[in-house]
Design a protein around this motif. Structure first.
Motif, PDB file in Angstrom:
ATOM      1  N   ASP D   8       8.449 -21.811  13.825  1.00  0.00           N
ATOM      2  CA  ASP D   8       8.670 -22.567  12.584  1.00  0.00           C
ATOM      3  C   ASP D   8      10.044 -22.244  12.006  1.00  0.00           C
ATOM      4  N   ALA D   9      10.436 -20.988  12.120  1.00  0.00           N
ATOM      5  CA  ALA D   9      11.745 -20.585  11.587  1.00  0.00           C
ATOM      6  C   ALA D   9      12.862 -21.290  12.354  1.00  0.00           C
ATOM      7  N   LEU D  10      12.693 -21.418  13.677  1.00  0.00           N
ATOM      8  CA  LEU D  10      13.698 -22.145  14.458  1.00  0.00           C
ATOM      9  C   LEU D  10      13.666 -23.632  14.107  1.00  0.00           C
ATOM     10  N   ASN D  11      12.474 -24.148  13.890  1.00  0.00           N
ATOM     11  CA  ASN D  11      12.341 -25.561  13.551  1.00  0.00           C
ATOM     12  C   ASN D  11      13.069 -25.887  12.246  1.00  0.00           C
ATOM     13  N   ASN D  12      12.973 -24.974  11.294  1.00  0.00           N
ATOM     14  CA  ASN D  12      13.673 -25.163  10.013  1.00  0.00           C
ATOM     15  C   ASN D  12      15.194 -25.097  10.172  1.00  0.00           C
ATOM     16  N   ALA D  13      15.630 -24.496  11.277  1.00  0.00           N
ATOM     17  CA  ALA D  13      17.074 -24.342  11.493  1.00  0.00           C
ATOM     18  C   ALA D  13      17.675 -25.484  12.317  1.00  0.00           C
ATOM     19  N   ARG D  14      16.859 -26.437  12.728  1.00  0.00           N
ATOM     20  CA  ARG D  14      17.355 -27.572  13.516  1.00  0.00           C
ATOM     21  C   ARG D  14      18.482 -28.285  12.784  1.00  0.00           C
ATOM     22  N   ASN D  15      19.503 -28.651  13.555  1.00  0.00           N
ATOM     23  CA  ASN D  15      20.666 -29.370  13.021  1.00  0.00           C
ATOM     24  C   ASN D  15      21.496 -28.519  12.071  1.00  0.00           C
ATOM     25  N   LYS D  16      21.144 -27.239  11.969  1.00  0.00           N
ATOM     26  CA  LYS D  16      21.948 -26.335  11.146  1.00  0.00           C
ATOM     27  C   LYS D  16      22.741 -25.396  12.048  1.00  0.00           C
ATOM     28  N   PHE D  70      18.730 -12.641  19.583  1.00  0.00           N
ATOM     29  CA  PHE D  70      18.274 -13.227  18.315  1.00  0.00           C
ATOM     30  C   PHE D  70      19.005 -14.531  18.007  1.00  0.00           C
ATOM     31  N   ILE D  71      18.393 -15.306  17.123  1.00  0.00           N
ATOM     32  CA  ILE D  71      18.994 -16.524  16.575  1.00  0.00           C
ATOM     33  C   ILE D  71      18.955 -16.397  15.065  1.00  0.00           C
ATOM     34  N   ALA D  72      20.112 -16.470  14.432  1.00  0.00           N
ATOM     35  CA  ALA D  72      20.188 -16.324  12.972  1.00  0.00           C
ATOM     36  C   ALA D  72      20.801 -17.574  12.357  1.00  0.00           C
TER      37      ALA D  72
ATOM     38  N   ILE F  29      16.288  -4.169   9.947  1.00  0.00           N
ATOM     39  CA  ILE F  29      15.298  -3.940   8.892  1.00  0.00           C
ATOM     40  C   ILE F  29      15.157  -5.226   8.101  1.00  0.00           C
ATOM     41  N   GLY F  30      13.918  -5.637   7.850  1.00  0.00           N
ATOM     42  CA  GLY F  30      13.718  -6.868   7.084  1.00  0.00           C
ATOM     43  C   GLY F  30      12.259  -7.048   6.736  1.00  0.00           C
ATOM     44  N   ASN F  31      11.970  -8.137   6.003  1.00  0.00           N
ATOM     45  CA  ASN F  31      10.583  -8.462   5.674  1.00  0.00           C
ATOM     46  C   ASN F  31       9.961  -9.227   6.838  1.00  0.00           C
ATOM     47  N   LEU F  32       8.812  -8.763   7.297  1.00  0.00           N
ATOM     48  CA  LEU F  32       8.150  -9.408   8.443  1.00  0.00           C
ATOM     49  C   LEU F  32       7.531 -10.732   7.992  1.00  0.00           C
ATOM     50  N   VAL F  33       8.085 -11.828   8.483  1.00  0.00           N
ATOM     51  CA  VAL F  33       7.625 -13.154   8.073  1.00  0.00           C
ATOM     52  C   VAL F  33       6.616 -13.715   9.080  1.00  0.00           C
ATOM     53  N   ALA F  34       6.907 -13.527  10.370  1.00  0.00           N
ATOM     54  CA  ALA F  34       6.058 -14.125  11.401  1.00  0.00           C
ATOM     55  C   ALA F  34       6.227 -13.392  12.716  1.00  0.00           C
ATOM     56  N   GLU F  53      23.262   3.282   8.304  1.00  0.00           N
ATOM     57  CA  GLU F  53      24.094   2.474   7.413  1.00  0.00           C
ATOM     58  C   GLU F  53      23.984   0.987   7.763  1.00  0.00           C
ATOM     59  N   THR F  54      24.045   0.138   6.710  1.00  0.00           N
ATOM     60  CA  THR F  54      24.000  -1.302   6.917  1.00  0.00           C
ATOM     61  C   THR F  54      25.273  -1.762   7.607  1.00  0.00           C
ATOM     62  N   LYS F  55      25.131  -2.465   8.753  1.00  0.00           N
ATOM     63  CA  LYS F  55      26.308  -2.948   9.490  1.00  0.00           C
ATOM     64  C   LYS F  55      26.609  -4.405   9.134  1.00  0.00           C
ATOM     65  N   ARG F  56      25.548  -5.228   9.030  1.00  0.00           N
ATOM     66  CA  ARG F  56      25.764  -6.602   8.579  1.00  0.00           C
ATOM     67  C   ARG F  56      24.470  -7.186   8.022  1.00  0.00           C
ATOM     68  N   GLN F  57      24.611  -8.099   7.057  1.00  0.00           N
ATOM     69  CA  GLN F  57      23.503  -8.838   6.466  1.00  0.00           C
ATOM     70  C   GLN F  57      23.266 -10.078   7.301  1.00  0.00           C
ATOM     71  N   LEU F  58      22.015 -10.360   7.668  1.00  0.00           N
ATOM     72  CA  LEU F  58      21.765 -11.506   8.528  1.00  0.00           C
ATOM     73  C   LEU F  58      20.813 -12.540   7.912  1.00  0.00           C
ATOM     74  N   GLY F  59      20.277 -12.246   6.751  1.00  0.00           N
ATOM     75  CA  GLY F  59      19.356 -13.215   6.122  1.00  0.00           C
ATOM     76  C   GLY F  59      18.116 -13.394   6.955  1.00  0.00           C
ATOM     77  N   LYS F  60      17.801 -14.650   7.328  1.00  0.00           N
ATOM     78  CA  LYS F  60      16.643 -14.926   8.169  1.00  0.00           C
ATOM     79  C   LYS F  60      17.040 -14.703   9.621  1.00  0.00           C
ATOM     80  N   LEU F  61      16.118 -14.149  10.403  1.00  0.00           N
ATOM     81  CA  LEU F  61      16.467 -13.730  11.757  1.00  0.00           C
ATOM     82  C   LEU F  61      15.283 -13.932  12.684  1.00  0.00           C
ATOM     83  N   PHE F  62      15.492 -14.707  13.755  1.00  0.00           N
ATOM     84  CA  PHE F  62      14.484 -14.866  14.809  1.00  0.00           C
ATOM     85  C   PHE F  62      14.855 -13.924  15.939  1.00  0.00           C
TER      86      PHE F  62
END
Lengths: 75, 75, 75, 75, 75, 75, 75
Positions: D8-16, D70-72, F29-34, F53-62
């Motif tokens: 679902d997370a990848l689906n939300n990233a389509r075309n982005k 990973f895909i971000a 490190i992050g919040n487990l979404v799925a 130490e934090t190396k980079r912020q990635l937001g949402k991550l698959f």
């Protein structure tokens, strides 16, 4: 005129001389006798090559498919 | 206008010139003849490239899918 | 006269002396007793070879198929 | 508000625009066009990045899923 | 007199002392208690060996099959 | 009181902060979404850590599951 | 008296202290809470060990099965 599935290309190379290059960098040349969907491959009159020179004669040779990078028919 | 499945992108590249980059760093360029769901791929008029230069001519080439990193159609 | 499937070649080598070369570079020689579709292989009177010399006698030996690069029957 | 399955997370990233990091350390940035359950992924307007700089433009790019770490999505 | 499937050889080695050699070069010796089709293996009275010497006693040991190169019964 | 299947432990960690350590040594490190049965995992508010130490912020991550060594919920 | 399948040995180790050794050389010790057929494993009160010394406390820990070499119950 067109080959639509990858294994058709191997099928056309049956009984012909092919180069088989492995993930460990080794190269075998021999007559393509058989293959399956895992790309397990049997060569006859096989020899191992290194820098274009024959390193050893192996006769019949069963190669496990998951060690193979590519198979190139020699025309 | 939109391709919804990854293999559609490969299907659109059939009979076109593609770059195939392998896990061992090798790069092949050739006409995309065939592929399957394992990404086993057949190129025609294939050549191996290194640093932008042709290293060897391979003609028809069957590449085992699990050795491939990416396939990029050349426009 | 022709072997059409890769495992036929192994079947013809049953009870014969074969060389088994592994992904880690090791080489075993022994009588081929059994194999399955994963290429899990059992040798009897097996020995490990290094540079053409016997390194150790192992008797009966079960080899996990995914460690095998090739199996070559010795005529 | 909550995504319950990874795809679902990848689906939300389509075309982005997404960053795709590979096991060999390479990084690609492009528009996410397609993906499947193997994480085979197609990017458009793709470029290879190294240390934050564009190394080469690749246009459309099919990436084999098993090479991906990973895909971000980039917001 | 003949073992026709590879797992038969392991079955004959049940409750006997076996050498298990792993892909990372480690060697375990123990009594073969159990195995399955993945070659997941349980040894009892297991010890780790290095260059023929006991490195540590491990008692009961579950070994994941995909880490195994070979299993050799000790007669 | 007892968790009987491994994925139950991940299920209990949903929406909580987790450490994900990868085979290439990277740590996120992050919040487990799925997550799914392949351990494909989505984190939110993800960051890459190196030596604490934090190396980079990635937001949402698959993250592709086969690259993961472990997931540790942070209490 | 005899364990016939490998997972029986893990089942007998539930809620007991086990050593889990990984392919990357890391060693975890903890209470075995859960496992599945992929050997995905959950430990509680887990700690990472190096040369017999505790390197870090991890609490609850989900370990992906394909990274595991062996699991040894501690009596």
């Amino acid at each position: 005129m067109e080959t639509s599935r990858p294994l058709d290309a191997l099928n056309n190379a049956r009984n012909k001389r092919v180069i088989v290059e492995l993930k460990n960098g080794k190269q075998f040349i021999g007559n393509l006798v058989a293959f399956d969907i895992h790309i397990n491959t049997v060569l006859d009159n096989a020899e191992e090559r290194e820098n274009g020179e024959t390193k050893r004669q192996l006769g019949k040779l069963f190669i496990r498919g998951d060690t193979i990078i590519f198979i190139a028919p020699q025309d």
